[in-house]
Design a protein around this motif. Structure first.
Motif, PDB file in Angstrom:
ATOM      1  N   UNK A  87       0.813  -1.222   0.000  1.00 54.32           N
ATOM      2  CA  UNK A  87       0.000   0.000   0.000  1.00 54.32           C
ATOM      3  C   UNK A  87       0.844   1.269   0.000  1.00 54.32           C
ATOM      4  N   UNK A  88       2.126   1.139  -0.324  1.00 57.24           N
ATOM      5  CA  UNK A  88       2.970   2.316  -0.481  1.00 57.24           C
ATOM      6  C   UNK A  88       2.730   2.960  -1.848  1.00 57.24           C
ATOM      7  N   UNK A  89       3.232   4.161  -2.019  1.00 57.26           N
ATOM      8  CA  UNK A  89       3.277   4.840  -3.314  1.00 57.26           C
ATOM      9  C   UNK A  89       4.710   5.308  -3.531  1.00 57.26           C
ATOM     10  N   UNK A 102       6.302   6.931  -0.312  1.00 57.78           N
ATOM     11  CA  UNK A 102       5.196   7.507   0.455  1.00 57.78           C
ATOM     12  C   UNK A 102       4.427   6.391   1.160  1.00 57.78           C
ATOM     13  N   UNK A 103       4.019   6.635   2.397  1.00 57.48           N
ATOM     14  CA  UNK A 103       3.255   5.632   3.142  1.00 57.48           C
ATOM     15  C   UNK A 103       2.504   6.317   4.277  1.00 57.48           C
ATOM     16  N   UNK A 112       9.782   9.163   2.616  1.00 53.11           N
ATOM     17  CA  UNK A 112      11.223   8.984   2.760  1.00 53.11           C
ATOM     18  C   UNK A 112      11.870   9.299   1.414  1.00 53.11           C
ATOM     19  N   UNK A 113      12.793  10.223   1.408  1.00 56.61           N
ATOM     20  CA  UNK A 113      13.528  10.558   0.184  1.00 56.61           C
ATOM     21  C   UNK A 113      14.605   9.507  -0.031  1.00 56.61           C
ATOM     22  N   UNK A 200       2.283  18.073   0.540  1.00 57.59           N
ATOM     23  CA  UNK A 200       2.543  19.156   1.490  1.00 57.59           C
ATOM     24  C   UNK A 200       2.244  18.734   2.923  1.00 57.59           C
ATOM     25  N   UNK A 201       1.301  17.808   3.101  1.00 61.47           N
ATOM     26  CA  UNK A 201       0.913  17.386   4.447  1.00 61.47           C
ATOM     27  C   UNK A 201       1.722  16.190   4.947  1.00 61.47           C
ATOM     28  N   UNK A 202       2.669  15.719   4.155  1.00 58.63           N
ATOM     29  CA  UNK A 202       3.465  14.570   4.550  1.00 58.63           C
ATOM     30  C   UNK A 202       4.620  14.973   5.461  1.00 58.63           C
TER      31      UNK A 202
END
Length: 272
Positions: A87-89, A102-103, A112-113, A200-202
């Motif tokens: 379920x990550x992106x 993204x998770x 996480x970059x 932006x909200x991450x």
């Protein structure tokens, strides 16, 4: 002159096309049980400005469509239902050479970059996969040896998961043990792709910070549960790491069964 201008415009449109790629991701959750595999359909959207988005889109597909795609295109017809372990992106910006994971953890959107990139060694060996003549490339990435087959006939230097950087499009990639395997089963041009900026909200964290969070909640399985919902005989647990587990509520010991299912994936795609 007009003729050459028309040809140039057509070539430019071809090179700048947007694509929607569908991959079958087949993996072995337990390396001690090679005959037990899970297969999911994963989507890679590629925009005209060299940005891409990789995610599990099975939720939006009907079972009949999934079965039809696999029967006609994929070598193994056993397709699991939506698998919450994917379920990550993953987003990429090839112009900036940027990959982001993204998770959601405990209801909080995080990212996480990714700093480590695959370093490829392109081989002379070729083989045909479906309609594409592909060339071989190998890399050691995140603790696994990966074998990729890419086609330079597709004007995109991208691929599934965090893989990119080859002089063509990745049609198939798998680790040397074939415990994780991505295979392209459908590719089409898609003019509707439009990535909106919802990051932006991450909260940005590091991989070490994520591991600490996961380790801190692993002492008690009850402490890892975010919410629970019961419908009929099925109890659905949403875990703090975003995983969703379904268990028959009539089992002898729900806590033991839940612990087993949460630990089922003993074979992560990244070993480092």
């Amino acid at each position: 002159m007009r003729k050459y201008l028309f040809i140039f415009m057509c070539l430019s449109l071809t090179l700048q096309a947007q694509y929607n790629a569908l991959y079958a991701y087949k993996f072995v959750p337990d390396p001690n049980k090679k005959d037990s595999t899970i297969t999911n359909l994963m989507t890679l959207e590629i925009s005209i400005d060299k940005k891409s988005k990789f995610y599990n889109d099975d939720k939006k597909r009907s079972d009949s469509l999934n079965n039809n795609l696999l029967q006609n295109n994929f070598r193994d017809g056993n397709l699991a239902s939506y698998n919450v372990n994917t379920n990550y992106i993953i987003t990429k910006d090839l112009k900036k050479d940027e990959t982001v994971y993204h998770f959601i953890y405990s209801g909080v959107k995080m990212k996480i970059l990714e700093k480590e990139k695959p370093s490829w060694e392109v081989k002379k060996e070729t083989r045909k996969i479906g309609d594409y003549l592909c060339q071989k490339a190998v890399t050691n990435y995140k603790g696994r040896e990966w074998i990729a087959w890419f086609s330079n006939k597709i004007p995109v230097f991208d691929g599934p998961y965090k893989f990119s950087g080859l002089p063509g499009f990745i049609v198939e990639i798998h680790d040397e043990k074939k415990e994780h395997d991505f295979l392209l089963i459908k590719l089409k041009k898609d003019s509707t792709i439009n990535f909106c900026n919802s990051t932006a909200t991450e909260k940005e964290i590091t991989k070490d910070q994520l591991n600490k969070m996961l380790n801190s909640s692993s002492g008690s399985i009850n402490g890892s549960i975010k919410s629970m919902n019961v419908s009929g005989d099925i109890a659905t647990f949403t875990m703090k790491d975003g995983n969703v587990v379904q268990i028959n509520k009539n089992v002898e010991n729900i806590e033991v069964e839940l612990s087993k299912k949460v630990k089922r994936n003993l074979n992560p795609i990244e070993l480092e």
